[in-house]
Motif scaffolding. Structure first.
Motif, PDB file in Angstrom:
ATOM      1  N   VAL A   1       0.868  -1.180   0.000  1.00 31.75           N
ATOM      2  CA  VAL A   1       0.000   0.000   0.000  1.00 31.75           C
ATOM      3  C   VAL A   1       0.904   1.230   0.000  1.00 31.75           C
ATOM      4  CG1 VAL A   1      -1.835   1.240   1.177  1.00 31.75           C
ATOM      5  CG2 VAL A   1      -1.745  -1.266   1.285  1.00 31.75           C
ATOM      6  N   PRO A   2       1.054   1.917  -1.127  1.00 29.90           N
ATOM      7  CA  PRO A   2       1.902   3.106  -1.178  1.00 29.90           C
ATOM      8  C   PRO A   2       1.094   4.379  -0.873  1.00 29.90           C
ATOM      9  CG  PRO A   2       1.314   2.441  -3.383  1.00 29.90           C
ATOM     10  CD  PRO A   2       0.633   1.466  -2.473  1.00 29.90           C
ATOM     11  N   VAL A   3       1.717   5.305  -0.141  1.00 31.46           N
ATOM     12  CA  VAL A   3       1.111   6.592   0.173  1.00 31.46           C
ATOM     13  C   VAL A   3       2.176   7.668  -0.017  1.00 31.46           C
ATOM     14  CG1 VAL A   3       0.088   8.046   1.962  1.00 31.46           C
ATOM     15  CG2 VAL A   3      -0.565   5.625   1.776  1.00 31.46           C
ATOM     16  N   VAL A   4       1.839   8.688  -0.764  1.00 31.50           N
ATOM     17  CA  VAL A   4       2.724   9.839  -0.956  1.00 31.50           C
ATOM     18  C   VAL A   4       2.181  10.994  -0.111  1.00 31.50           C
ATOM     19  CG1 VAL A   4       3.686  11.465  -2.607  1.00 31.50           C
ATOM     20  CG2 VAL A   4       3.387   9.059  -3.259  1.00 31.50           C
ATOM     21  N   PHE A   5       3.046  11.525   0.781  1.00 30.23           N
ATOM     22  CA  PHE A   5       2.606  12.573   1.707  1.00 30.23           C
ATOM     23  C   PHE A   5       3.573  13.750   1.603  1.00 30.23           C
ATOM     24  CE2 PHE A   5       1.652  14.677   5.685  1.00 30.23           C
ATOM     25  CZ  PHE A   5       0.291  14.461   5.825  1.00 30.23           C
ATOM     26  N   GLY A   6       3.025  14.964   1.478  1.00 29.11           N
ATOM     27  CA  GLY A   6       3.863  16.146   1.298  1.00 29.11           C
ATOM     28  C   GLY A   6       3.928  17.027   2.538  1.00 29.11           C
ATOM     29  N   LEU A   7       5.119  17.637   2.792  1.00 27.85           N
ATOM     30  CA  LEU A   7       5.342  18.597   3.859  1.00 27.85           C
ATOM     31  C   LEU A   7       5.815  19.923   3.268  1.00 27.85           C
ATOM     32  CD1 LEU A   7       7.147  16.382   6.558  1.00 27.85           C
ATOM     33  CD2 LEU A   7       4.708  17.016   6.449  1.00 27.85           C
ATOM     34  N   ASP A   8       5.657  20.948   4.060  1.00 24.54           N
ATOM     35  CA  ASP A   8       5.993  22.275   3.570  1.00 24.54           C
ATOM     36  C   ASP A   8       7.515  22.437   3.437  1.00 24.54           C
ATOM     37  OD1 ASP A   8       6.437  25.416   4.065  1.00 24.54           O
ATOM     38  OD2 ASP A   8       4.436  25.045   3.211  1.00 24.54           O
TER      39      ASP A   8
ATOM     40  N   TRP B   1      -8.171  -1.516   2.279  1.00 24.86           N
ATOM     41  CA  TRP B   1      -8.616  -0.127   2.440  1.00 24.86           C
ATOM     42  C   TRP B   1      -8.414   0.377   3.887  1.00 24.86           C
ATOM     43  CZ3 TRP B   1      -8.732   2.615  -1.626  1.00 24.86           C
ATOM     44  CH2 TRP B   1      -9.142   2.075  -2.854  1.00 24.86           C
ATOM     45  N   PRO B   2      -8.656  -0.417   4.920  1.00 23.21           N
ATOM     46  CA  PRO B   2      -8.301   0.064   6.262  1.00 23.21           C
ATOM     47  C   PRO B   2      -6.822   0.417   6.416  1.00 23.21           C
ATOM     48  CG  PRO B   2      -9.799  -1.778   6.432  1.00 23.21           C
ATOM     49  CD  PRO B   2      -9.423  -1.669   4.987  1.00 23.21           C
ATOM     50  N   ILE B   3      -5.954  -0.360   5.759  1.00 20.57           N
ATOM     51  CA  ILE B   3      -4.523  -0.051   5.829  1.00 20.57           C
ATOM     52  C   ILE B   3      -4.231   1.295   5.178  1.00 20.57           C
ATOM     53  CG2 ILE B   3      -2.252  -0.775   4.987  1.00 20.57           C
ATOM     54  CD1 ILE B   3      -3.215  -3.679   5.311  1.00 20.57           C
ATOM     55  N   ARG B   4      -4.809   1.527   4.018  1.00 19.12           N
ATOM     56  CA  ARG B   4      -4.575   2.815   3.350  1.00 19.12           C
ATOM     57  C   ARG B   4      -5.078   3.979   4.203  1.00 19.12           C
ATOM     58  NH1 ARG B   4      -3.517   4.733  -1.689  1.00 19.12           N
ATOM     59  NH2 ARG B   4      -3.243   2.614  -2.488  1.00 19.12           N
ATOM     60  N   ARG B   5      -6.266   3.826   4.776  1.00 23.34           N
ATOM     61  CA  ARG B   5      -6.790   4.899   5.619  1.00 23.34           C
ATOM     62  C   ARG B   5      -5.936   5.083   6.884  1.00 23.34           C
ATOM     63  NH1 ARG B   5     -11.651   2.351   3.967  1.00 23.34           N
ATOM     64  NH2 ARG B   5     -11.720   1.180   5.935  1.00 23.34           N
ATOM     65  N   PHE B   6      -5.440   3.980   7.432  1.00 23.28           N
ATOM     66  CA  PHE B   6      -4.580   4.073   8.627  1.00 23.28           C
ATOM     67  C   PHE B   6      -3.319   4.877   8.340  1.00 23.28           C
ATOM     68  CE2 PHE B   6      -0.738   2.283  10.524  1.00 23.28           C
ATOM     69  CZ  PHE B   6      -0.925   2.637  11.859  1.00 23.28           C
ATOM     70  N   LEU B   7      -2.676   4.607   7.201  1.00 25.15           N
ATOM     71  CA  LEU B   7      -1.450   5.321   6.870  1.00 25.15           C
ATOM     72  C   LEU B   7      -1.710   6.812   6.706  1.00 25.15           C
ATOM     73  CD1 LEU B   7       0.221   2.813   4.342  1.00 25.15           C
ATOM     74  CD2 LEU B   7       0.775   3.159   6.766  1.00 25.15           C
ATOM     75  N   GLN B   8      -2.801   7.177   6.035  1.00 26.33           N
ATOM     76  CA  GLN B   8      -3.120   8.595   5.862  1.00 26.33           C
ATOM     77  C   GLN B   8      -3.423   9.243   7.217  1.00 26.33           C
ATOM     78  OE1 GLN B   8      -3.023  10.428   3.181  1.00 26.33           O
ATOM     79  NE2 GLN B   8      -3.062   8.993   1.421  1.00 26.33           N
TER      80      GLN B   8
ATOM     81  N   ILE C   1       5.561   6.517   1.650  1.00 28.13           N
ATOM     82  CA  ILE C   1       5.305   5.534   2.701  1.00 28.13           C
ATOM     83  C   ILE C   1       4.748   4.292   2.032  1.00 28.13           C
ATOM     84  CG2 ILE C   1       4.086   5.063   4.840  1.00 28.13           C
ATOM     85  CD1 ILE C   1       3.770   8.112   5.171  1.00 28.13           C
ATOM     86  N   VAL C   2       5.430   3.169   2.191  1.00 24.75           N
ATOM     87  CA  VAL C   2       5.004   1.907   1.585  1.00 24.75           C
ATOM     88  C   VAL C   2       4.920   0.851   2.675  1.00 24.75           C
ATOM     89  CG1 VAL C   2       5.476   0.130  -0.124  1.00 24.75           C
ATOM     90  CG2 VAL C   2       6.090   2.512  -0.609  1.00 24.75           C
ATOM     91  N   ALA C   3       3.713   0.263   2.837  1.00 20.98           N
ATOM     92  CA  ALA C   3       3.512  -0.823   3.797  1.00 20.98           C
ATOM     93  C   ALA C   3       3.302  -2.107   3.014  1.00 20.98           C
ATOM     94  CB  ALA C   3       2.314  -0.532   4.695  1.00 20.98           C
ATOM     95  N   VAL C   4       4.141  -3.110   3.220  1.00 29.97           N
ATOM     96  CA  VAL C   4       4.081  -4.383   2.496  1.00 29.97           C
ATOM     97  C   VAL C   4       3.480  -5.427   3.428  1.00 29.97           C
ATOM     98  CG1 VAL C   4       5.380  -6.105   1.241  1.00 29.97           C
ATOM     99  CG2 VAL C   4       6.108  -3.715   1.177  1.00 29.97           C
ATOM    100  N   PHE C   5       2.414  -6.111   2.924  1.00 26.63           N
ATOM    101  CA  PHE C   5       1.704  -7.093   3.739  1.00 26.63           C
ATOM    102  C   PHE C   5       1.663  -8.435   3.017  1.00 26.63           C
ATOM    103  CE2 PHE C   5       0.255  -3.112   5.412  1.00 26.63           C
ATOM    104  CZ  PHE C   5      -0.004  -3.351   6.748  1.00 26.63           C
ATOM    105  N   MET C   6       1.402  -9.464   3.789  1.00 24.64           N
ATOM    106  CA  MET C   6       1.195 -10.796   3.224  1.00 24.64           C
ATOM    107  C   MET C   6      -0.218 -10.883   2.626  1.00 24.64           C
ATOM    108  SD  MET C   6       2.985 -13.249   6.074  1.00 24.64           S
ATOM    109  CE  MET C   6       1.990 -12.572   7.402  1.00 24.64           C
ATOM    110  N   GLY C   7      -0.430 -11.883   1.753  1.00 24.27           N
ATOM    111  CA  GLY C   7      -1.734 -12.017   1.087  1.00 24.27           C
ATOM    112  C   GLY C   7      -2.873 -12.293   2.044  1.00 24.27           C
TER     113      GLY C   7
END
Length: 563
Positions: free
Chosen positions: A457-464, A528-535, A515-521
């Motif tokens: 689950v990849p997430v791109v997050f920006g800071l100032d 979707w809970p993982i993606r929301r958790f990371l954000q 941010i990349v979280a790698v999980f087992m199958g």
């Protein structure tokens, strides 16, 4: 010249050949009440001399006609002369044939030619074989056709009778109102004519009704004739037909059973290298089985002396061979596949209708199998496999992108669980509902299987940009530690394989982190809970450490204005 006339009369020749002789016959010169004198039969020499004289005269006539034809410019006259010349030529051929028959004692070269032609007239031979069958069918259908014809005639004469009754009634009414004697006489004559018409129609209608009653009424003689016909058929041709068919079936079953038993006994421990030879042998044995079964049927009909059925059977065999001669080239590719010598081989992998299959057996109806599909067995005729190609299957190759109960994502936005997948459709549970796709549509949406080998689950997050000095040395390690600490409290923590937090890029308005979280199958249902958790957790970390989250902005630099 009367002697020549007698010669031609004895030979049965037409009288037109005697151009120089009078056309008066003996019947015209001798009264019918008188007896004609007895004339002695001419000798063979006299007959031949008379025929020669007549042949010379006819040849002279033909030569005269040819000379006239050359001198005639008119088309109509030329056509008439051509017709006469053709008649004279035919007459000359008849006279020459008569001369040859007398000279040879009754034989002629024309008969030899006819015999030669008859020997090679296969159409006539076929007609002679088929005609008894057609005559029998005609005899069986003669009675129904006669009844139908009589019914049509009955309708016709009933209409005629009605017409005559109306006409007679009208004439009688007119006759009662007319007073002039000539008119009455003419009407009376007309009335008598129409009464005659009515009698004829009524008489004919009565005869038709009598014939229909006789033909449609069952009688004992007809029943006896039908019973006798059935008995004759059952004890004759019907029995021969049953014996021939039975002999064919018994021979085919016995030889097929023997071939099957031999194949099972010799097939144990058979190596793959010998399968091709075994298929060739099996095909040859099946062909031999059909040929022997056919010869058994032929021998039975020959022994029974049923030449009609024997002829029909031979004609059937000739028709089948003729059809095979025309269509065999089209089936050569199928025969090669059947013998495991074509582009499709048994045990290999083939793609049919967009789905990979394993060829488990090649036969008239080949069997394809896909282990990941429910009901994943297809039986296809050989002609469907002619244009396809197979190849050896690698152990690591998958037979389908998903399995039942797997979590997949279609086109990056359709998230669902595979409920059923068959060779025709794939059903997904999408947001509590069941959605059905055809296999072609399902594969066309590039399914991403989250349950097979795991997922990320990849997430791109920006800071100032105000954090430019500390983002690499402080923010990245702090954010990673913060995420790991909060992951310990989540139900999907046991499925986590790796967590990656790195600086990604310096964008136009922000400094982006990846941010990349790698999980087992096994954790695919938490995608979707993982993606929301990371954000959510990343925003919480910004609030915790006072990191500024930028927003899209546009900076405009204006030139300074001199007062």
């Amino acid at each position: 010249m009367s002697f020549r006339w007698l010669i031609l009369l004895v030979l049965g020749l037409p009288m037109q050949s005697l151009h120089a002789q009078p056309t008066t016959t003996p019947a015209e010169t001798v009264p019918a009440t008188q007896e004609q004198p007895t004339v002695a039969a001419p000798s063979r020499e006299e007959q031949l001399r008379t025929l020669l004289d007549t042949i010379r005269e006819v040849e002279n006539d033909r030569a005269d006609l040819n000379r006239q034809l050359k001198r005639t410019p008119a088309p109509a006259e030329a056509q008439r002369l051509n017709e006469q010349a053709a008649q004279v030529t035919n007459r000359l051929k008849e006279l020459q044939a008569s001369f040859e028959e007398i000279a040879t004692g009754g034989s002629s070269s024309a008969e030899l030619q006819q015999k030669t032609e008859a020997a090679f007239d296969w159409q006539q031979e076929i007609e002679d074989v088929i005609r008894p069958l057609l005559d029998e069918l005609k005899r069986l259908t003669e009675r129904p056709r006669t009844i139908e014809r009589l019914r049509s005639e009955r309708t016709l004469y009933e209409n005629r009778l009605q017409t005559t009754d109306e006409a007679i009634a009208h004439i009688e009414h007119t006759l009662a109102t007319v007073k002039e004697p000539p008119v009455k006489k003419a009407l009376q004559t007309t009335l008598e004519q129409w009464q005659d018409h009515r009698e004829e129609a009524d008489s004919r209608l009565q005869r038709i009704n009598a014939q229909l009653e006789r033909l449609t009424a069952p009688n004992e003689r007809s029943n006896q004739r039908l019973t006798l016909t059935l008995q004759e058929f059952a004890s004759g041709r019907g029995l021969n037909l049953v014996l021939a068919i039975g002999g064919f079936i018994v021979t085919y079953l016995l030889l097929s059973g023997f071939g099957l038993l031999a194949g099972q006994l010799t097939g144990r421990g058979r190596q793959r290298k010998t399968r091709r030879l075994a298929r060739v042998t099996a095909l040859a044995f099946k062909t031999l089985t059909l040929v022997l079964a056919f010869f058994v049927s032929t021998f039975i009909l020959y022994a029974r002396g049923d030449w009609l059925l024997l002829g029909l059977l031979i004609l059937l065999a000739i028709g089948i061979l003729w059809g095979l001669r025309q269509s065999l080239p089209r089936y050569m590719a199928e025969i090669r596949i059947l013998l495991d010598m074509g582009s499709v081989r048994e045990g290999e992998r083939i793609v049919y209708a967009g789905v990979p299959w394993r060829i488990t057996s090649l036969n008239v109806y080949s069997t394809l199998h896909n282990p990941l599909l429910r009901g994943g067995t297809l039986r296809l005729p050989l002609d469907r496999l002619v244009d396809l190609q197979s190849r050896p299957h690698a152990p690591e190759e998958s037979w389908f992108p998903s399995r039942e109960n797997d979590i997949v994502i279609l086109d990056g936005d359709i998230y669902g669980k595979v409920l059923v997948q068959t060779p025709e459709v794939v059903q997904l549970q999408v947001i509590g509902a069941v959605k059905t796709f055809t296999v072609a549509d399902y594969l066309g949406k590039n399914p991403r299987n989250l349950s097979l080998e795991g997922f990320a689950v990849p997430v791109v997050f920006g800071l100032d940009y105000c954090h430019q000095g500390e983002i690499l040395s402080e923010i990245v390690p702090q954010l990673r530690a913060y995420l790991e600490a909060h992951l310990e409290q989540q139900p999907f923590r046991s499925h986590l394989k790796d967590l990656l937090v790195e600086f990604n890029e310096a964008a136009a308005s922000s400094l982006n982190l990846l941010i990349v979280a790698v999980f087992m199958g096994s954790g695919a249902e938490h995608y979707w809970p993982i993606r929301r958790f990371l954000q959510r957790t990343t925003v919480s970390a910004c609030n915790q450490y006072g990191w500024t989250i930028p927003f899209d902005q546009l900076t405009v630099h204006l030139p300074s204005v001199q007062p």
